[in-house]
Write an enzyme that holds these catalytic residues in place. Structure first.
Site, PDB file in Angstrom:
ATOM      1  CB  THR A  71      -0.993  -0.070   1.320  1.00 45.66           C
ATOM      2  OG1 THR A  71      -1.752  -1.186   1.129  1.00 45.66           O
ATOM      3  CG2 THR A  71      -1.828   1.206   1.367  1.00 45.66           C
ATOM      4  CG  ASN A 150      -6.030  -7.699  -5.727  1.00 47.95           C
ATOM      5  OD1 ASN A 150      -6.100  -6.968  -6.611  1.00 47.95           O
ATOM      6  ND2 ASN A 150      -6.711  -7.776  -4.704  1.00 47.95           N
ATOM      7  CB  SER A 198       3.164  -6.706  -0.335  1.00 45.79           C
ATOM      8  OG  SER A 198       2.923  -6.664   1.036  1.00 45.79           O
ATOM      9  CB  THR A 236      13.467   3.246  13.206  1.00 42.15           C
ATOM     10  OG1 THR A 236      13.849   4.607  13.953  1.00 42.15           O
ATOM     11  CG2 THR A 236      14.659   2.159  13.614  1.00 42.15           C
ATOM     12  CB  CYS A 327      -9.614  -4.273   1.669  1.00 41.75           C
ATOM     13  SG  CYS A 327      -8.033  -4.415   0.583  1.00 41.75           S
TER      14      CYS A 327
HETATM   15  N1  PLP Z   1      -1.742  -4.386  -4.414  1.00 37.29           N
HETATM   16  C1  PLP Z   1      -2.192  -5.604  -4.479  1.00 37.29           C
HETATM   17  C2  PLP Z   1      -2.401  -6.095  -5.910  1.00 37.29           C
HETATM   18  C3  PLP Z   1      -2.453  -6.439  -3.204  1.00 37.29           C
HETATM   19  O1  PLP Z   1      -3.052  -7.645  -3.454  1.00 37.29           O
HETATM   20  C4  PLP Z   1      -2.230  -5.854  -2.094  1.00 37.29           C
HETATM   21  C5  PLP Z   1      -2.848  -6.823  -0.844  1.00 37.29           C
HETATM   22  O2  PLP Z   1      -3.918  -7.150  -0.911  1.00 37.29           O
HETATM   23  C6  PLP Z   1      -1.882  -4.551  -1.977  1.00 37.29           C
HETATM   24  C7  PLP Z   1      -1.613  -3.888  -2.942  1.00 37.29           C
HETATM   25  C8  PLP Z   1      -1.547  -4.062  -0.551  1.00 37.29           C
HETATM   26  O3  PLP Z   1      -0.229  -4.550   0.007  1.00 37.29           O
HETATM   27  P1  PLP Z   1       0.058  -4.352   1.560  1.00 37.29           P
HETATM   28  O4  PLP Z   1      -1.315  -5.504   2.205  1.00 37.29           O
HETATM   29  O5  PLP Z   1       1.434  -5.134   1.860  1.00 37.29           O
HETATM   30  O6  PLP Z   1      -0.365  -3.276   2.093  1.00 37.29           O
END
Ligand code: PLP
Length: 382
Positions: A71, A150, A198, A236, A327
């Site tokens: 994110t 995703n 991530s 940090t 989410c």
């Molecule tokens: N982008 C995509 C395509 C994702 O699937 C996700 C997580 O579900 C994210 C961004 C966000 O990543 P993070 O959970 O590390 O903030």
């Protein structure tokens, strides 16, 4: 049996990664910005991890910036590009992850950028001709198009998009959160300016990620404070997580073919069994090996109800999966991705995203299909 089929939301932490991280918690204390012995040890671990990630992605260490996850990496690439490079036009779609979509919407709302939202077809593909036409009339735009979706797993032709961006001097940001660890990137030969990652999507720890920024792109930081990450990301550093992420990525890339073959077999097994045993199932997005994630199978179940509570029934039966992105699970809002590819609210409510990890087995999938057969019998088919 308890089955975890929500690996695209967060993968299982690899026990070897956990072991690798533990000494950084137990034995190496201090702050990596301190110049004494303890600080220097931590600094060295950070820079070794950066070097490893750079090697694994065909980048130079100066192009890798650690963030708190996907994110933040997406936010930084998009918001800092508009703020720092003076780009005032963004090209994207309505099926990006919210980490991208909400950033772009905010910039549009505040009048900081105009946005062209490209159409996507029923499987989640853009029309490259449309992208070319848009960039022809608005060169030097920011293009935000994810490598793999995703929720539905559909993959984009990253190189083809990148070539078009280069032709029109556009800056190309691709959310590669779902592909990092499943695809071997070679940024030196890829026409892309920003990639995001991530660790918890590739068997590493949560709360850590990185942003690849092509050398020469001068963007301002998103988070201000101390001078960490060469003044690009204050705060940090989470040294154990950084070390764990580099190790997790190395493991994935080292075993890439074997790992992806295993995941593909699991996906194919579930798809074949669902088609054979549950009448009327259909799949949302792409499902082929060459243009979809081996980790995702988004399935529509023909149930005659606006809200099937399918996910809840699966949970009660011992199977964890989701209806869209992590989410949106637990939220009453439907999936913006399924809506974006033209699914009705009813189809969306009756769709389940199964996502696989290396720890999953065919027995778990067999158990899942058996439970689905039971659930579907007590529901009224359409
Ligand atoms: N982008 C995509 C395509 C994702 O699937 C996700 C997580 O579900 C994210 C961004 C966000 O990543 P993070 O959970 O590390 O903030």
């Amino acid at each position: 049996m308890r089955v975890y089929l929500d690996n695209a939301a967060s993968s299982v932490l690899d026990p070897e990664v956990l072991e690798y991280m533990l000494p950084w918690y137990r034995e190496f204390h201090g702050n990596p910005s301190s110049v004494h012995y303890h600080g220097r040890n931590l600094r060295s671990a950070i820079e070794q991890s950066r070097k490893k990630i750079a090697e694994l992605t065909g980048s130079s260490p100066g192009e890798i910036f650690f963030t708190s996850g996907g994110t933040e990496a997406d936010n930084m690439a998009i918001r800092s590009t508009v703020e720092g490079l003076g780009i005032r036009h963004i090209v994207s779609t309505r099926i990006e992850h919210h980490a991208v979509g909400h950033c772009i919407e905010l910039l549009e709302e505040k009048g900081h950028a105009k946005v062209t939202w490209l159409d996507v077809d029923s499987r989640g593909h853009i029309d490259l001709k449309e992208l070319r036409e848009v960039l022809k009339s608005s060169p030097r735009s920011l293009v935000c198009l994810m490598h793999a979706n995703n929720e539905i797993g559909t993959m984009l032709d990253l190189e083809a998009v990148g070539r078009i961006c280069r032709e029109f001097d556009a800056v190309y940001h691709s959310d590669t959160v779902q592909t990092m660890g499943n695809v071997k990137y070679d940024t030196g030969n890829l026409p892309v300016d920003f990639l995001t990652a991530s660790a918890h999507k590739f068997y590493g720890p949560k709360g850590i990620g990185f942003l690849y920024i092509r050398k020469g792109l001068k963007i301002p930081p998103l988070i201000l404070g101390g001078g960490q990450e060469r003044n690009m990301r204050a705060g940090t550093e989470n040294v154990p997580a950084i070390a764990g992420m580099a190790f997790a990525l190395e493991k994935c890339i080292r075993n890439l073919e074997e790992k992806n073959e295993k995941l593909w077999k699991l996906k194919l097994f579930l798809k074949t069994e669902l088609e054979a045993r549950i009448p009327g199932v259909e799949f949302n997005g792409e499902t082929a090996k060459d243009n979809s994630l081996v980790t995702v199978l988004n399935t529509f179940f023909p149930i005659d109800s606006a809200d099937s509570l399918l996910l809840m029934n699966l949970d009660i039966a011992g199977i964890s999966c989701s209806g869209g992105s992590a989410c949106t699970s637990g939220s009453v809002k439907g999936s913006h991705v399924l809506a974006g590819i033209g699914c009705s609210a009813k189809r969306s409510a009756n769709s389940v995203r199964f996502s696989f990890g290396v720890q999953n087995t065919a027995e778990e999938l067999e158990f899942t299909v058996g439970k689905l057969e039971e659930i579907m019998k007590v529901k009224t088919p359409v």
